[in-house]
Design a protein around this motif. Structure first.
Motif, short mmCIF file in Angstrom:
data_model
loop_
_atom_site.label_atom_id
_atom_site.label_comp_id
_atom_site.label_asym_id
_atom_site.label_seq_id
_atom_site.Cartn_x
_atom_site.Cartn_y
_atom_site.Cartn_z
N UNK A 1 0.82 -1.20 0.00
CA UNK A 1 0.00 0.00 0.00
C UNK A 1 0.86 1.26 0.00
N UNK A 2 1.94 1.23 0.79
CA UNK A 2 2.85 2.38 0.84
C UNK A 2 3.48 2.63 -0.53
N UNK A 3 3.85 1.56 -1.22
CA UNK A 3 4.43 1.71 -2.55
C UNK A 3 3.41 2.26 -3.55
N UNK A 4 2.18 1.83 -3.42
CA UNK A 4 1.13 2.34 -4.31
C UNK A 4 0.89 3.83 -4.09
N UNK A 5 1.07 4.29 -2.87
CA UNK A 5 0.85 5.70 -2.54
C UNK A 5 2.14 6.52 -2.63
N UNK A 6 3.22 5.91 -3.17
CA UNK A 6 4.50 6.60 -3.36
C UNK A 6 5.08 7.16 -2.06
N UNK A 7 4.94 6.38 -0.98
CA UNK A 7 5.51 6.78 0.30
C UNK A 7 6.94 6.24 0.41
N UNK A 8 7.78 7.00 1.10
CA UNK A 8 9.09 6.46 1.48
C UNK A 8 8.85 5.40 2.56
N UNK A 9 9.68 4.35 2.57
CA UNK A 9 9.44 3.22 3.48
C UNK A 9 10.72 2.85 4.22
N UNK A 10 10.58 2.66 5.54
CA UNK A 10 11.64 2.08 6.36
C UNK A 10 11.03 0.91 7.12
N UNK A 11 11.69 -0.23 7.07
CA UNK A 11 11.19 -1.45 7.71
C UNK A 11 11.98 -1.75 8.97
N UNK A 12 11.28 -2.25 9.98
CA UNK A 12 11.93 -2.60 11.25
C UNK A 12 11.27 -3.87 11.79
N UNK A 13 11.78 -4.35 12.93
CA UNK A 13 11.18 -5.51 13.57
C UNK A 13 11.79 -6.82 13.15
N UNK A 14 11.09 -7.91 13.52
CA UNK A 14 11.66 -9.25 13.40
C UNK A 14 11.61 -9.84 12.00
N UNK A 15 10.64 -9.42 11.17
CA UNK A 15 10.54 -10.02 9.83
C UNK A 15 11.77 -9.70 8.97
N UNK A 16 12.12 -8.42 8.76
CA UNK A 16 13.30 -8.15 7.93
C UNK A 16 14.61 -8.55 8.61
N UNK A 17 14.64 -8.57 9.95
CA UNK A 17 15.85 -8.99 10.65
C UNK A 17 16.11 -10.47 10.40
N UNK A 18 15.04 -11.28 10.42
CA UNK A 18 15.19 -12.72 10.25
C UNK A 18 15.42 -13.12 8.80
N UNK A 19 14.74 -12.44 7.85
CA UNK A 19 14.85 -12.78 6.43
C UNK A 19 14.95 -11.52 5.57
N UNK A 20 16.08 -10.85 5.59
CA UNK A 20 16.20 -9.58 4.85
C UNK A 20 16.24 -9.74 3.34
N UNK A 21 16.42 -10.98 2.84
CA UNK A 21 16.55 -11.19 1.39
C UNK A 21 15.24 -11.60 0.72
#
Length: 629
Positions: free
Chosen positions: A124-144
């Motif tokens: 949704x953020x990409x559809x609305x052309x928002x800048x995005x920063x991700x945090x928490x356990x999901x990207x920490x565990x599987x960043x690829x």
């Protein structure tokens, strides 16, 4: 073949043009009647590019940021810390997602639905052309993962650098900080506890006492993100609690992936921490202990019973059992049996009458039979837990349980539904109608009709919405009960007790700023919603201070790297010098005055070193001949 000669002599190249050919002035005249084709310009794209200045001209620290957090109280604490740092730097934290320039999405990896919500928010953020920063356990565990490609990520132990990541993301760059905090090679609990934060509830402070755990549960994805156990020192946790009470907090939650394992990595223990904390809790304020697994509470049962008896500690403990089948617990690698769980619960119920025991159960773990499930049902019927978290099993990618033979989805749903029916078949609070209780009021109910308070056993009590009650200890008479709550009527002649030692911060106000920091930045910096010119000047001052601190750290880092490189180059230079001395002539069985510069015929390095030690002047002598001195 045409003749190579010309019949007519040409005086000039222009004579080639015949009378029938158009003259230059004719061509110029005809050009005036050419209608140029108009190229259509993509107006929307042009306006978008016009409104979006180059990344180098973007000024960080003035944008609006929307923060969304999923998951446990540990994750919520991380989200509060990130919001506080961004607000202290000058960014505006907004609750309106569409109004924000950047979305900070703080994820949870425990179950599939939580990650699905996280993934949908990114889309949704990409559809609305928002800048995005991700945090928490999901990207920490599987960043690829594919849907994370090209996006900025802040790791769970790097939240103290959220300003840097947001700043670079706003400029159009992608930044990923996923490292671990270490001190002399030893892993730390995470970012500092004295960072600025914006509490979701100004009356409640969430303190993470450690990160990670000592278990290796086969279904758990959080372990991949939070890692092994790393505890904060007791003095740092006590200082954080003191600071919270000075800011008007009246309730503290201790949280982690396993509070019972606290201190095992630093030579301490959970009871040692709790005894220190109760010394600084003001009268009337309360402390709530977070989740602990059975193995690590067993050896502290006596001490834990004494602590849970303390008037400033809720008689409440969250002990997840997950299953009442030893076979299933073994497949989960839970490192305890059902008898261990019952021993903990029975002991605490005996020593702390009325204690609330909350627990978790997973329905449909791989290999769970009908008999295994019935054992879990019997456990719930026996203990009638007032707080029970029932979870359908979800195989998480990369975990051993995901590779096991799965229970059919329909069976998992049926078992979850059946256990939920049993849980709702009893009312745990009916016998408390007519009791008089003291309750601490801390928040508003979801329907906004009541204030929410908790009694000595952390049972939820709804009281009338009297603004004078908020943050206070109130005496009430219980007149009604439901499955998850009781309702209390304040006693008319009862005293309303104020446990806070100072006025609570306003909602959205930045906490954790020292007096020195406040003096430098100005008092209005703490109030995030203001956008006045004065506030912008103070925000600029805040950014200047933080930039100077970062510049100082960067200078120290660059100096250390520069010195290391200089030492390396010097070593290489010395090696080259000695190598040239060795290659050119020198074993020197003669004195410097007798040196003729002829090549040495001896190949014994030991002889070279012996001569150099015996005649130190040879070194300078020879280096002068080779051009190094």
């Amino acid at each position: 073949m045409p003749s190579a000669s010309c019949d007519t002599f040409l005086n000039d190249i222009e004579d080639i043009v015949s009378q029938e050919d158009s003259k230059p002035q004719d061509r110029h005249f005809s050009r005036k009647h050419v209608v140029p084709k108009v190229r259509r310009r993509n107006t929307q794209k042009y306006l978008q590019e016009e409104n979006s200045p180059p990344s180098d001209s973007t000024i960080p620290g003035i944008q609006k940021i929307w923060i969304r957090t999923w998951g446990c109280s540990h994750n919520n604490s991380d989200g509060e810390y990130m919001a506080g740092q961004l607000a202290a730097y000058g960014y505006k934290i907004t609750e309106n997602a569409s109004d924000a320039d950047l979305w900070l999405l703080n994820s949870c990896t425990v179950k599939n639905p939580a990650e699905d919500h996280f993934r949908n928010s990114i889309k949704k953020a990409q559809e609305e052309n928002k800048k995005i920063v991700l945090a928490g356990c999901v990207p920490q565990a599987q960043p690829r993962q594919d849907y994370l490609k090209g996006l900025s990520i802040i790791g769970v132990q790097q939240i103290d650098r959220v300003v840097e990541v947001v700043e670079e993301t706003i400029k159009g760059h992608s930044v990923r900080l996923l490292g671990q905090k270490k001190d002399n090679g030893k892993r730390l609990g995470g970012a500092r506890l004295d960072l600025p934060k914006i509490r979701k509830n100004p009356l409640i402070e969430i303190i993470s006492i450690n990160t990670g755990c000592l278990n290796a549960c086969t279904y758990c994805k959080t372990k991949h993100a939070r890692g092994n156990l790393a505890s904060y020192p007791i003095d740092e946790l006590v200082d954080r609690a003191k600071q919270s009470f000075q800011e008007g907090v009246c309730e503290i939650w201790l949280t982690s992936e396993d509070t019972g394992a606290y201190g095992r990595d630093i030579g301490s223990s959970l009871p040692a921490l709790l005894w220190k904390l109760v010394e600084v809790i003001p009268e009337g304020a309360m402390l709530r202990l977070g989740m602990t697994n059975p193995p690590y509470i067993l050896e502290h049962l006596e001490e834990m019973a004494k602590i849970l008896h303390h008037p400033r500690v809720y008689a409440f403990l969250h002990i997840p059992v997950q299953s009442a089948s030893d076979t299933v617990l073994m497949e989960m690698k839970r490192e305890y049996c059902v008898a261990d769980f019952k021993r903990v619960v029975d002991f605490l119920k005996d020593k702390v009458p009325g204690i609330t025991i909350a627990t978790d159960i997973i329905c449909g773990f791989p290999g769970e039979t009908d008999q295994d499930f019935q054992e879990t049902v019997k456990l719930v019927e026996e203990y009638k837990f007032p707080s029970l978290f029932i979870n359908q099993f979800y195989p998480r990618p990369g975990t051993p349980a995901a590779k096991m033979e799965q229970v059919p989805a329909q069976v998992k749903k049926q078992r979850t539904k059946e256990l939920s029916r049993i849980f709702h078949s009893y009312n745990p609070y009916d016998h408390k109608i007519g009791q008089r209780q003291q309750v601490l009021v801390t928040e508003e109910s979801f329907d906004s009709k009541f204030y929410v308070a908790h009694n000595r056993f952390y049972e939820q009590v709804l009281v009338p919405k009297n603004p004078t009650f908020m943050g206070k200890m109130v005496e009430v008479d219980i007149y009604e009960s439901g499955k998850h709550f009781m309702k209390g009527q304040p006693v008319s002649d009862a005293k309303v007790y104020t446990p806070s030692i100072s006025k609570p911060l306003a909602r959205g106000e930045v906490s954790g700023l020292t007096e020195e920091f406040r003096n430098r930045l100005g008092n209005h910096l703490n109030s995030v919603p203001h956008t006045s010119a004065a506030n912008r000047r103070e925000s600029a001052s805040s950014r200047m201070v933080l930039r100077l601190q970062r510049l100082h750290q960067d200078f120290a880092l660059k100096m250390s790297v520069g010195l290391a490189l200089f030492a390396l180059l010097f070593a290489l230079l010395v090696k080259m010098c000695y190598g040239k001395v060795y290659m050119e002539t020198c074993v020197w069985n003669v004195s410097p005055s007798e040196c003729t510069g002829r090549a040495c015929q001896l190949k014994d390095p030991g002889n070279i070193l012996k001569n150099l030690r015996n005649h130190p002047s040879l070194i300078t002598h020879k280096l002068s001949k080779t051009g190094f001195v």
